[in-house]
Design a protein around this motif. Sequence first.
Motif, short mmCIF file in Angstrom:
data_model
loop_
_atom_site.label_atom_id
_atom_site.label_comp_id
_atom_site.label_asym_id
_atom_site.label_seq_id
_atom_site.Cartn_x
_atom_site.Cartn_y
_atom_site.Cartn_z
N TYR A 53 0.84 -1.20 0.00
CA TYR A 53 0.00 0.00 0.00
C TYR A 53 0.88 1.25 0.00
O TYR A 53 0.63 2.19 -0.78
CB TYR A 53 -0.94 0.00 1.21
CG TYR A 53 -1.74 1.26 1.35
CD1 TYR A 53 -2.88 1.47 0.59
CD2 TYR A 53 -1.34 2.27 2.23
CE1 TYR A 53 -3.61 2.63 0.69
CE2 TYR A 53 -2.06 3.44 2.34
CZ TYR A 53 -3.19 3.62 1.57
OH TYR A 53 -3.89 4.79 1.67
N CYS A 54 1.88 1.28 0.87
CA CYS A 54 2.78 2.44 0.93
C CYS A 54 3.48 2.65 -0.41
O CYS A 54 3.64 3.78 -0.87
CB CYS A 54 3.82 2.27 2.04
SG CYS A 54 3.18 2.50 3.69
N GLY A 55 3.89 1.55 -1.04
CA GLY A 55 4.54 1.66 -2.34
C GLY A 55 3.63 2.21 -3.40
O GLY A 55 4.02 3.10 -4.18
N LEU A 56 2.40 1.71 -3.47
CA LEU A 56 1.44 2.20 -4.46
C LEU A 56 1.10 3.66 -4.22
O LEU A 56 1.02 4.47 -5.15
CB LEU A 56 0.17 1.35 -4.43
CG LEU A 56 0.32 -0.09 -4.93
CD1 LEU A 56 -0.95 -0.89 -4.65
CD2 LEU A 56 0.66 -0.10 -6.41
N PHE A 57 0.90 4.01 -2.95
CA PHE A 57 0.56 5.39 -2.61
C PHE A 57 1.74 6.31 -2.91
O PHE A 57 1.56 7.43 -3.42
CB PHE A 57 0.20 5.48 -1.12
CG PHE A 57 -0.63 6.68 -0.77
CD1 PHE A 57 -1.99 6.55 -0.55
CD2 PHE A 57 -0.06 7.94 -0.65
CE1 PHE A 57 -2.76 7.65 -0.22
CE2 PHE A 57 -0.82 9.05 -0.32
CZ PHE A 57 -2.18 8.90 -0.11
N SER A 58 2.95 5.84 -2.63
CA SER A 58 4.15 6.65 -2.92
C SER A 58 4.30 6.89 -4.41
O SER A 58 4.64 8.00 -4.83
CB SER A 58 5.41 5.94 -2.38
OG SER A 58 5.37 5.87 -0.99
N LYS A 59 4.05 5.87 -5.19
CA LYS A 59 4.13 6.02 -6.66
C LYS A 59 3.12 7.06 -7.13
O LYS A 59 3.46 7.96 -7.91
CB LYS A 59 3.86 4.68 -7.34
CG LYS A 59 3.67 4.75 -8.83
CD LYS A 59 4.87 4.29 -9.58
CE LYS A 59 4.64 4.12 -11.07
NZ LYS A 59 4.48 5.32 -11.82
N GLY A 60 1.89 6.97 -6.64
CA GLY A 60 0.86 7.94 -7.00
C GLY A 60 1.23 9.34 -6.53
O GLY A 60 1.02 10.33 -7.26
N ALA A 61 1.77 9.44 -5.33
CA ALA A 61 2.18 10.75 -4.80
C ALA A 61 3.30 11.33 -5.65
O ALA A 61 3.31 12.54 -5.93
CB ALA A 61 2.62 10.61 -3.35
N TRP A 62 4.25 10.49 -6.06
CA TRP A 62 5.36 10.95 -6.89
C TRP A 62 4.85 11.52 -8.22
O TRP A 62 5.26 12.59 -8.65
CB TRP A 62 6.34 9.81 -7.13
CG TRP A 62 7.52 10.24 -7.96
CD1 TRP A 62 7.67 10.09 -9.30
CD2 TRP A 62 8.68 10.92 -7.48
NE1 TRP A 62 8.87 10.62 -9.70
CE2 TRP A 62 9.51 11.14 -8.60
CE3 TRP A 62 9.10 11.35 -6.23
CZ2 TRP A 62 10.74 11.77 -8.50
CZ3 TRP A 62 10.33 11.99 -6.14
CH2 TRP A 62 11.12 12.19 -7.25
N VAL A 63 3.93 10.80 -8.85
CA VAL A 63 3.37 11.25 -10.12
C VAL A 63 2.63 12.58 -9.92
O VAL A 63 2.80 13.53 -10.69
CB VAL A 63 2.43 10.18 -10.72
CG1 VAL A 63 1.63 10.71 -11.89
CG2 VAL A 63 3.23 8.94 -11.13
N TYR A 64 1.81 12.64 -8.89
CA TYR A 64 1.05 13.86 -8.59
C TYR A 64 1.98 15.04 -8.33
O TYR A 64 1.80 16.13 -8.89
CB TYR A 64 0.13 13.62 -7.39
CG TYR A 64 -0.49 14.86 -6.84
CD1 TYR A 64 -1.54 15.50 -7.50
CD2 TYR A 64 -0.04 15.42 -5.65
CE1 TYR A 64 -2.11 16.65 -6.99
CE2 TYR A 64 -0.60 16.56 -5.13
CZ TYR A 64 -1.63 17.18 -5.80
OH TYR A 64 -2.19 18.32 -5.30
N LEU A 65 2.99 14.84 -7.46
CA LEU A 65 3.90 15.93 -7.12
C LEU A 65 4.71 16.38 -8.33
O LEU A 65 4.96 17.58 -8.50
CB LEU A 65 4.83 15.51 -5.97
CG LEU A 65 4.14 15.28 -4.62
CD1 LEU A 65 5.11 14.69 -3.62
CD2 LEU A 65 3.51 16.56 -4.09
N ALA A 66 5.10 15.43 -9.17
CA ALA A 66 5.85 15.78 -10.38
C ALA A 66 4.99 16.65 -11.30
O ALA A 66 5.48 17.63 -11.89
CB ALA A 66 6.30 14.52 -11.11
N LYS A 67 3.71 16.32 -11.42
CA LYS A 67 2.82 17.13 -12.26
C LYS A 67 2.61 18.52 -11.66
O LYS A 67 2.60 19.52 -12.39
CB LYS A 67 1.48 16.42 -12.44
CG LYS A 67 1.57 15.25 -13.38
CD LYS A 67 0.24 14.57 -13.59
CE LYS A 67 0.41 13.37 -14.52
NZ LYS A 67 -0.84 12.71 -14.81
N MET A 68 2.44 18.59 -10.35
CA MET A 68 2.27 19.89 -9.70
C MET A 68 3.53 20.74 -9.86
O MET A 68 3.45 21.95 -10.07
CB MET A 68 1.95 19.72 -8.20
CG MET A 68 0.58 19.16 -7.91
SD MET A 68 -0.74 20.22 -8.50
CE MET A 68 -1.34 19.28 -9.87
#
Length: 185
Positions: A96-111
Amino acid sequence: MFYRIINSLEESIIALLLAAMTLLVFVEVVLRFGFGQGLMWAQELTLHLSAWMVLFGASYGIKVGSHIGVDALVKVLPLTARRIVSGIAVLACLTYCGLFSKGAWVYLAKMYKIGIELDDMPVPKWIAHSILLIGMILMAIRLIILLWAIITGKADGFNLADEAKESMHLIQQAKAEADNGGDPA
């Protein structure tokens, strides 16, 4: 050494966030109800401070065992089975932490790429929301430490809060105080 640094840093940041949030809300209430004025950015900052506190607190909660868990079935298992089930649960949490981290990374990169700022403050949104990634990394570190403790036999599972046990202790303490005429024993 690394573990002590994380503990100290985490506790200090949580305390600082709580103090800042409390002070900000107090000042906002005094300004709003005492002087009919307010800080336009106070609500947004309070929201972000609380999000940071929650995610730092989730990691800290794994360390101190303050998370509530449904573990009645796991507690009746033999020690080896309990360790296996707990290990699987930790691996699921790490996934779960890995999946959430991946999503957070993508989101933060876009922001970061589009350069959006917060609504009421001149702060880049990726910085304000970076706790999504930081919090998941901190939780993953705590979970890896727990998994290692399970593997090496130092722990048999999550150190979860037991509200029923705590409630029974409080009832016994209240009865003891009543029997002693109100004096805590």
